[in-house]
Design an enzyme around this catalytic site. Structure first.
Site, PDB file in Angstrom:
ATOM      1  N   SER A 190     -48.396  79.433 121.724  1.00  0.00           N
ATOM      2  CA  SER A 190     -47.435  80.158 122.559  1.00  0.00           C
ATOM      3  C   SER A 190     -46.597  81.189 121.816  1.00  0.00           C
ATOM      4  O   SER A 190     -46.071  82.103 122.427  1.00  0.00           O
ATOM      5  CB  SER A 190     -46.517  79.168 123.256  1.00  0.00           C
ATOM      6  OG  SER A 190     -45.782  78.439 122.297  1.00  0.00           O
ATOM      7  N   HIS A 218     -51.309  77.677 128.435  1.00  0.00           N
ATOM      8  CA  HIS A 218     -51.108  79.132 128.427  1.00  0.00           C
ATOM      9  C   HIS A 218     -52.405  79.893 128.723  1.00  0.00           C
ATOM     10  O   HIS A 218     -52.549  81.038 128.305  1.00  0.00           O
ATOM     11  CB  HIS A 218     -50.542  79.595 127.084  1.00  0.00           C
ATOM     12  CG  HIS A 218     -49.062  79.406 126.966  1.00  0.00           C
ATOM     13  ND1 HIS A 218     -48.145  80.197 127.646  1.00  0.00           N
ATOM     14  CD2 HIS A 218     -48.325  78.508 126.274  1.00  0.00           C
ATOM     15  CE1 HIS A 218     -46.920  79.799 127.349  1.00  0.00           C
ATOM     16  NE2 HIS A 218     -46.994  78.770 126.532  1.00  0.00           N
ATOM     17  N   LYS A 249     -47.112  77.121 134.907  1.00  0.00           N
ATOM     18  CA  LYS A 249     -47.170  78.470 134.338  1.00  0.00           C
ATOM     19  C   LYS A 249     -47.933  79.375 135.315  1.00  0.00           C
ATOM     20  O   LYS A 249     -47.372  79.742 136.344  1.00  0.00           O
ATOM     21  CB  LYS A 249     -47.768  78.422 132.928  1.00  0.00           C
ATOM     22  CG  LYS A 249     -46.807  77.715 131.949  1.00  0.00           C
ATOM     23  CD  LYS A 249     -47.213  77.840 130.499  1.00  0.00           C
ATOM     24  CE  LYS A 249     -46.095  77.367 129.576  1.00  0.00           C
ATOM     25  NZ  LYS A 249     -46.245  75.972 129.137  1.00  0.00           N
TER      26      LYS A 249
HETATM   27  C1  LIG Z   1     -45.621  74.712 128.729  1.00  0.00           C
HETATM   28  C2  LIG Z   1     -46.483  73.813 127.968  1.00  0.00           C
HETATM   29  C3  LIG Z   1     -46.476  72.439 128.201  1.00  0.00           C
HETATM   30  C4  LIG Z   1     -45.519  71.786 129.150  1.00  0.00           C
HETATM   31  O1  LIG Z   1     -45.928  71.917 130.478  1.00  0.00           O
HETATM   32  P1  LIG Z   1     -45.034  71.262 131.623  1.00  0.00           P
HETATM   33  O2  LIG Z   1     -45.974  71.084 132.754  1.00  0.00           O
HETATM   34  O3  LIG Z   1     -43.925  72.217 131.890  1.00  0.00           O
HETATM   35  O4  LIG Z   1     -44.527  69.955 131.092  1.00  0.00           O
HETATM   36  C5  LIG Z   1     -47.363  71.643 127.503  1.00  0.00           C
HETATM   37  N1  LIG Z   1     -48.209  72.184 126.595  1.00  0.00           N
HETATM   38  C6  LIG Z   1     -48.222  73.499 126.325  1.00  0.00           C
HETATM   39  C7  LIG Z   1     -49.181  74.036 125.317  1.00  0.00           C
HETATM   40  C8  LIG Z   1     -47.359  74.354 127.003  1.00  0.00           C
HETATM   41  O5  LIG Z   1     -47.357  75.656 126.716  1.00  0.00           O
END
Ligand SMILES: *Cc1c(COP(=O)(O)O)cnc(C)c1O
Length: 415
Positions: A190, A218, A249
């Site tokens: 990220s 992502h 996301k």
């Molecule tokens: C955003 C993210 C998460 C968390 O996701 P949520 O559904 O908001 O708990 C987990 N792993 C990665 C790689 C992320 O970027």
């Protein structure tokens, strides 16, 4: 009184320390739906200001899409607000099963189980599939939720240097005697927007008889020709044993996550994954909306195509303007500034120009690698992107960093 002066002082001192370190996170209040164009109250108490949002994970621009909102309304009307239960007691509706089936089809896996979030999926899955006699071999930069999930698992933990395949192979050799090994990585990292070398990882996993788990949060919905994720992007569809991902996301951005992959693993998660067994079911309104998102993105690749075009356009123009950006193809575009204060000052000035971006510095990124992380969306129109580029150029000129290489920026601003 149980909350002693001593405890109170301790916490207050901790907070002061965070502020002094310059890492205190100030929340900004958005007074509109999440979108490219938002109204923000910042600093707190000031009148709301219209800005363009370039820091959301709203990759496909679906967070406030009318069809998604409408599907949420329908879900609410037809299946109610809450389930007041975990899945296995009385918290599973037909629409939960339906969404799990759609995710399985979209991701090209064998089966899928929903979790309240991807954080929960990661908290649950390792403990289910691995035990003391097994090994977890994880990229050093995996997401915090994977780090936590691995902590909850008794298997031995090994790390390999970020995306370093030689080092991964070394660890695979080192762990030959373990019962099961699992290679664990984010699909997209990220902070840099770089993509895991899934082809090489799968080849090594085959060679050394290891499983592969990819957290594709992502990437799900837009990476790869039809948006299936990094496994599609890297040409390894069907070769990833476990995918964990989020609906928070690109897939509408509300909440919810899943474990998708080998059938037996998913079945066992239903029996043993603690966040699945002991936390409330994903509410119908989210399930209905996420299901609509999958319909939309399964029918046409228009949105991921637009995201790709926007990303290419932004990356090309920003490079031409003289910014030092981390190369890549992902809509996460790190504008490298190295100096933490410079990143913060530029983000503030950009905000005043109507561009909402955030400066990242240590400990979120390594020391001396401060940056502004821009995130492009299919919800951005060309005109939005052009406004961002011109604001960046104006502020870049102000700080005299255009055309400068890493060393020159560091020489001028220090680390
Ligand atoms: C955003 C993210 C998460 C968390 O996701 P949520 O559904 O908001 O708990 C987990 N792993 C990665 C790689 C992320 O970027």
């Amino acid at each position: 009184m149980a909350y002693s002066e001593k405890a109170k002082l301790h916490y207050a001192t901790e907070l002061k320390g965070i502020k002094e370190a310059g890492t205190f996170k100030e929340e900004r209040f958005i007074e509109s739906p999440q979108a490219a164009n938002i109204k923000v109250e910042f600093p707190a108490g000031s009148p709301p200001k219209e800005v363009l949002n370039f820091c959301a994970n709203n990759y496909l621009g679906l967070s406030s899409h009318p069809e998604v909102v409408s599907a949420a309304h329908d879900g609410l009307k037809e299946r109610g607000y809450g389930m007041s239960s975990v899945r296995f007691i009385c918290g599973t509706q037909d629409i939960h099963r339906e969404l799990e089936e759609k995710l399985t089809k979209f991701l090209g896996t064998e089966d899928t189980i929903l979790f309240p979030s991807c954080m929960d999926a990661n908290a649950g899955v390792f403990d289910v599939v691995l035990d003391k006699e097994d090994a977890m071999i994880a990229d050093r930069l995996v997401h915090a939720s994977i780090v936590d999930g691995m902590r909850l698992c008794k298997a031995q933990l090994f790390n390999y240097k970020h995306s370093n395949m030689d080092h991964l192979e070394e660890k695979l050799k080192e762990t030959q005697d373990c019962r099961f090994r699992m290679v664990i990585t984010d699909g997209v990292f990220s902070m840099d927007g770089d993509i895991a070398k899934l082809k090489e990882i799968c080849d090594l996993a085959d060679k050394y008889d290891a499983m592969v788990l990819v957290d594709d949060s992502h990437a799900t919905g837009f990476m790869g020709k039809t948006g299936r994720g990094t496994h599609e992007h890297c040409g390894v569809l069907g070769r990833i044993d476990v995918i964990t991902t989020t609906m928070g996301k690109a897939l509408g951005g509300a909440s919810g996550g899943c474990v998708s992959g080998r059938k037996e693993i998913v079945d066992l998660c239903r029996q043993r994954a603690r966040p699945y067994l002991f936390s409330n079911t994903v509410p119908p309104v989210i399930v209905a909306a996420a299901s609509k998102v999958l319909d939309i993105i399964s029918k046409t690749t228009d949105r991921r195509d637009k995201l790709e075009e926007n990303t290419v356009f932004f990356r090309e123009k920003m490079t031409a303007a003289g910014f030092d950006i981390r190369e890549g193809v992902h809509p996460i575009v790190p504008i490298m500034l190295y100096n933490a204060k410079l990143a913060q000052d530029m983000a503030r000035d950009l905000y005043n120009e109507g561009i909402y971006v955030i400066g990242f510095s240590f400990p979120v990124v390594p020391k001396g690698q401060a940056r502004i992380r821009v995130q492009i969306s299919a919800g951005h129109d060309r005109e939005h992107i052009e406004r961002a580029i011109s604001a960046f150029t104006k502020i870049g000129e102000k700080y005299k960093i255009l055309g400068m290489k890493k060393n020159e920026i560091i020489e001028m601003y220090g680390l």
